[in-house]
Design a protein around this motif. Sequence first.
Motif: not given
Length: 239
Positions: A176-192
Amino acid sequence: MKTQKTILITGAARGIGAALCRQLAAQGHHIIAVSRNLDKLKKLQNEILEHDAHHQIDVLPFDLEAPQTIPDFIDRLKTCCSKIDVVIHNAGMLVNKPFTQISSEELQRVYQVNVFGPFALTQALFPYLKQATAAHVIGISSMGGVQGSAKFAGLTAYSSSKAAMAGWCEVLAEEWKAENIKVNCLALGAAQTEMLEDAFPGYKAPLTAEEMANYISWFAVNGHLYFNGKILPVALSTP
Ligand SMILES: NC(=O)c1ccc[n+]([C@@H]2O[C@H](COP(=O)([O-])OP(=O)(O)OC[C@H]3O[C@@H](n4cnc5c(N)ncnc54)[C@H](OP(=O)(O)O)[C@@H]3O)[C@@H](O)[C@H]2O)c1
């Protein structure tokens, strides 16, 4: 003045998702809160509007395990917005069981909620993302899905599904670079949250749901300016 964004958040009724709705609504963004539980969503909506009647939050029930209802979901979405700037795939399902005891139905459900559902929803949201000037899709994964991080018994289905989510986000960013849509992923550690309590009963996480949401809120609005196709650990632990 800051630009107001339209931000769709799944798994919005509780935990990190509800905290994201509160924080991003308070920043003046238009929230589309998605969960299976309409009663809880309405409670959250009332709470946010009671705090400030100018806040904007629409609530849309949707079950990631019912992909056949996506066309109906998109019809309902039309009444809320004409574009979406940010999607946060926050909903997640965890099964904590020994490998040999995980049924194929449980495995299927975990992958439906954590991989297939977000995948299909993102496909359906493409026309809305294209309408935004600089859209940002965020997969919420887990440190358990990151190669080389600490692994925990009982989480084969969950952690492998989170690795799959990170994988499709990374590839989609390229596509989707050409569409100017960014895609990212957050790998979370622990949250209560309730999910953490299911995974590690009695464990006290270093962050509350609100503290984790603080970072994700910032990233949702600004991360596309700095990152694309990245899988970013958001964790106090190493590895
Ligand atoms: N908490 C942590 O330590 C931690 C660590 C790593 C990653 N994560 C990830 O962070 C995200 C948020 O987790 P959390 O800790 O806030 O968990 P949580 O409090 O258990 O919330 C999970 C959310 O997922 C939604 N969900 C579950 N099954 C669904 C389905 N079939 N369709 C639609 N929504 C569904 C639930 O919505 P309903 O209202 O419909 O039940 C709920 O709002 C998840 O993706 C999780 O994997 C959390």
